[in-house]
Design a protein around this motif. Structure first.
Motif, mmCIF file in Angstrom:
data_model
loop_
_atom_site.group_PDB
_atom_site.id
_atom_site.type_symbol
_atom_site.label_atom_id
_atom_site.label_comp_id
_atom_site.label_asym_id
_atom_site.label_seq_id
_atom_site.Cartn_x
_atom_site.Cartn_y
_atom_site.Cartn_z
ATOM 1 N N LEU A 154 0.805 -1.221 0.000
ATOM 2 C CA LEU A 154 0.000 0.000 0.000
ATOM 3 C C LEU A 154 0.836 1.268 0.000
ATOM 4 N N ALA A 155 2.169 1.126 -0.115
ATOM 5 C CA ALA A 155 3.026 2.303 -0.128
ATOM 6 C C ALA A 155 3.076 2.917 -1.507
ATOM 7 N N GLY A 156 3.339 4.189 -1.536
ATOM 8 C CA GLY A 156 3.781 4.783 -2.761
ATOM 9 C C GLY A 156 2.796 5.613 -3.534
ATOM 10 N N THR A 157 1.531 5.612 -3.201
ATOM 11 C CA THR A 157 0.599 6.419 -3.967
ATOM 12 C C THR A 157 -0.430 7.038 -3.049
ATOM 13 N N VAL A 158 -1.195 7.891 -3.578
ATOM 14 C CA VAL A 158 -2.335 8.408 -2.799
ATOM 15 C C VAL A 158 -3.555 8.403 -3.672
ATOM 16 N N THR A 210 3.904 12.183 -4.539
ATOM 17 C CA THR A 210 2.583 11.673 -4.163
ATOM 18 C C THR A 210 2.301 11.822 -2.672
ATOM 19 N N GLY A 211 3.245 12.397 -1.927
ATOM 20 C CA GLY A 211 3.013 12.641 -0.514
ATOM 21 C C GLY A 211 4.123 12.083 0.349
ATOM 22 N N PRO A 239 0.112 15.610 2.037
ATOM 23 C CA PRO A 239 -0.280 15.261 0.667
ATOM 24 C C PRO A 239 0.669 15.825 -0.375
ATOM 25 N N GLY A 240 0.727 15.160 -1.513
ATOM 26 C CA GLY A 240 1.493 15.637 -2.645
ATOM 27 C C GLY A 240 0.598 16.401 -3.597
ATOM 28 N N LEU A 241 0.785 16.165 -4.889
ATOM 29 C CA LEU A 241 -0.019 16.870 -5.885
ATOM 30 C C LEU A 241 -1.500 16.525 -5.787
ATOM 31 N N ILE A 242 -1.791 15.306 -5.358
ATOM 32 C CA ILE A 242 -3.177 14.887 -5.149
ATOM 33 C C ILE A 242 -3.348 14.493 -3.691
ATOM 34 N N ALA A 243 -4.326 15.075 -3.036
ATOM 35 C CA ALA A 243 -4.584 14.763 -1.631
ATOM 36 C C ALA A 243 -5.681 13.709 -1.527
ATOM 37 N N PRO A 244 -5.680 12.930 -0.452
ATOM 38 C CA PRO A 244 -6.760 11.950 -0.255
ATOM 39 C C PRO A 244 -8.110 12.642 -0.159
ATOM 40 N N GLY A 245 -9.171 11.900 -0.471
ATOM 41 C CA GLY A 245 -10.511 12.435 -0.333
ATOM 42 C C GLY A 245 -11.053 13.045 -1.611
ATOM 43 N N ARG A 246 -11.772 14.124 -1.452
ATOM 44 C CA ARG A 246 -12.446 14.744 -2.588
ATOM 45 C C ARG A 246 -11.465 15.196 -3.669
ATOM 46 N N ASP A 247 -10.286 15.651 -3.262
ATOM 47 C CA ASP A 247 -9.283 16.098 -4.222
ATOM 48 C C ASP A 247 -8.900 14.956 -5.154
ATOM 49 N N LEU A 248 -8.731 13.779 -4.590
ATOM 50 C CA LEU A 248 -8.395 12.604 -5.383
ATOM 51 C C LEU A 248 -9.502 12.290 -6.395
ATOM 52 N N VAL A 249 -10.719 12.309 -5.934
ATOM 53 C CA VAL A 249 -11.852 12.002 -6.803
ATOM 54 C C VAL A 249 -11.923 12.987 -7.963
ATOM 55 N N GLU A 250 -11.700 14.261 -7.677
ATOM 56 C CA GLU A 250 -11.828 15.286 -8.710
ATOM 57 C C GLU A 250 -10.656 15.311 -9.684
ATOM 58 N N LYS A 251 -9.481 14.869 -9.257
ATOM 59 C CA LYS A 251 -8.288 14.969 -10.108
ATOM 60 C C LYS A 251 -7.883 13.647 -10.760
ATOM 61 N N ARG A 252 -8.631 12.589 -10.526
ATOM 62 C CA ARG A 252 -8.158 11.269 -10.941
ATOM 63 C C ARG A 252 -8.059 11.085 -12.452
ATOM 64 N N LEU A 253 -8.725 11.921 -13.240
ATOM 65 C CA LEU A 253 -8.698 11.772 -14.691
ATOM 66 C C LEU A 253 -7.781 12.778 -15.375
ATOM 67 N N SER A 300 10.101 6.862 -2.571
ATOM 68 C CA SER A 300 9.653 8.054 -3.285
ATOM 69 C C SER A 300 9.337 7.709 -4.729
ATOM 70 N N ASN A 301 8.108 7.934 -5.146
ATOM 71 C CA ASN A 301 7.740 7.700 -6.536
ATOM 72 C C ASN A 301 8.499 8.583 -7.504
ATOM 73 N N THR A 302 8.985 9.718 -7.022
ATOM 74 C CA THR A 302 9.753 10.624 -7.881
ATOM 75 C C THR A 302 10.987 9.938 -8.434
ATOM 76 N N ASN A 303 11.575 9.022 -7.673
ATOM 77 C CA ASN A 303 12.743 8.295 -8.170
ATOM 78 C C ASN A 303 12.432 7.575 -9.479
ATOM 79 N N TYR A 304 11.261 6.980 -9.552
ATOM 80 C CA TYR A 304 10.912 6.208 -10.745
ATOM 81 C C TYR A 304 10.381 7.091 -11.863
ATOM 82 N N THR A 305 9.882 8.264 -11.527
ATOM 83 C CA THR A 305 9.566 9.245 -12.558
ATOM 84 C C THR A 305 10.854 9.704 -13.226
#
Length: 409
Positions: free
Chosen positions: A24-28, A158-159, A169-183, A211-216
């Protein structure tokens, strides 16, 4: 057991906690469901009657997850099974041949690409990445090895966790922000730019932090060195040679192109709990860090081929499997974790993952690639904390597959 593996010896309870973190690590974050299936996946064989495995995967559903599909390849042959539901409100089980979002199980694919370029002499594992990838604010001390092993210190876009354990949070925060930005679509350069706008976690090479940035950055490195897109290099070097016809590199396509179970996201908004179908997601947010789609069969083929030495020279496979001492119980090498499950179980290599929301993947193999466990878990509408609810059924599944149901003692 190969001496080169140097596994971290853990199983319970520390091991399972670490492995759950690996899942469950690595994303939000996000996705809703694709109506049309443009890719046809052959129906998986029913396999042998192994009630102990069916009981083990049912435990995930009993713990509150919507569905699970699992494939086991071992000395007894192949077994596939599923439990739970394909979608909420329907009795149909998840398809055992279904496609799903990999999340961070993408990372071993990416690490393999980088190490193939190392094998060809096009990248030096311990040379500055800045020699190949000029980027503003890219510390010249950061090497390809540090990217793959999460020792660069680069902020996770990602946080991150504060020293007191608070999630920032990173560029996308958990909750409503995630729902609105997922696309939304994201350029990999913009993800890196956001990460570089934050303070580094530590001096390069002096610590360990996922850190996901490493793989980016690894994706940008692959594209710069080869002159081709990450997706095309993935197809040329891994997917086509191994016949992985149902593995999809990250793109701007938001649907899942084949049969699949739906994933859901439960969150609190303005004091009310909501459940959203997040099957559709834009993979560009995770890219080479977690944006791929695959099947349990393709994951088996890939991880078995990798661990049996078909994709990398022996020397680099050894490097891949050498855990960094500061990665602790996770036993993280170059894109894979190495762990000793105990005297009845032996050593496994793995990298689990979760997508922005809704999906989790599992991918395990013995060092020789002859025994694998691959599959997907989908979230539903139950009031659970997935990282906690996952621990006990995950432990039992590992025991059944790798310990013969005997546990670690």
């Amino acid at each position: 057991m190969s001496a080169s593996l140097r596994p971290v010896k853990i199983f319970r309870p520390a091991a399972v906690t670490a492995l759950a973190a690996g899942l469950l690590a690595g994303t939000v974050a996000p996705g809703a469901a694709a109506a049309d299936s443009r890719t046809t996946v052959p129906n998986a064989a029913a396999g042998q009657d192994r009630p102990e495995l069916q009981k083990a995967i049912q435990a995930f559903v009993d713990a509150g997850f919507a569905g699970v599909q699992v494939r086991v390849n071992d000395e007894r042959g192949e077994w596939v099974g599923s439990a739970g539901v394909r979608r909420l409100g329907s009795p149909a089980k998840p398809p055992t041949n279904g496609l799903f979002r990999l999340g961070s199980s993408t990372k071993p694919f990416t690490a393999t690409l980088v190490l193939q370029l190392v094998a060809e002499g096009r990248i030096k594992l311990d040379a500055p990445v800045a020699d190949y990838l000029p980027q503003d604010r890219l510390d010249r001390r950061i090497t390809a090895r540090m990217l793959l092993q999460h020792t660069s210190g680069v902020y996770n876009y990602t946080g991150e966790l504060d020293p007191d354990g608070t999630f920032v949070p990173g560029l996308i925060a958990p909750g409503r922000d995630l729902v609105e930005k997922r696309l939304r679509s994201y350029r990999q350069e913009d993800l890196v730019r956001f990460a570089f706008s934050k303070p580094a976690r530590f001096e390069p090479g002096t610590g360990w932090s996922y850190s996901n940035t490493n793989y980016t950055l690894a994706q940008l490195l692959i594209e710069k060195v080869t002159g081709r897109s990450y997706a095309e290099e993935m197809r040329r070097r891994i997917l086509r040679p191994l016949g992985l016809k149902h593995t999809v590199p990250p793109s701007t396509r938001t649907g899942i192109p084949g049969p699949h179970a739906r994933g859901y996201y439960r969150y609190e908004d303005a004091g009310q709990w909501k459940v959203v179908d997040v099957t559709r997601q834009n993979p560009t947010y995770l890219g080479a860090a977690g944006g791929m789609i695959s099947t349990s069969e393709d994951l088996h083929r890939f991880f078995s081929a990798l661990n049996s030495g078909k994709l990398l020279p022996a020397k680099l496979l050894t490097e891949m499997r050498r855990p960094h001492p500061k990665s602790g119980a996770l036993g993280y090498g170059l894109g894979v974790s190495v762990q000793d499950l105990g005297p009845n179980c032996g050593t496994v290599l793995h990298h689990n993952g979760n997508a922005l929301a809704g999906y989790a993947s599992i991918m395990y193999s013995t060092p020789d690639g002859k025994k694998t466990l691959t599959g997907s878990i989908t979230m539903g509408d139950a009031a659970i904390e997935p990282s906690q609810a996952y621990v006990k059924p995950h432990e039992k599944l590992l025991e059944e597959v790798f310990c013969g149901g005997q546990g670690a003692s």
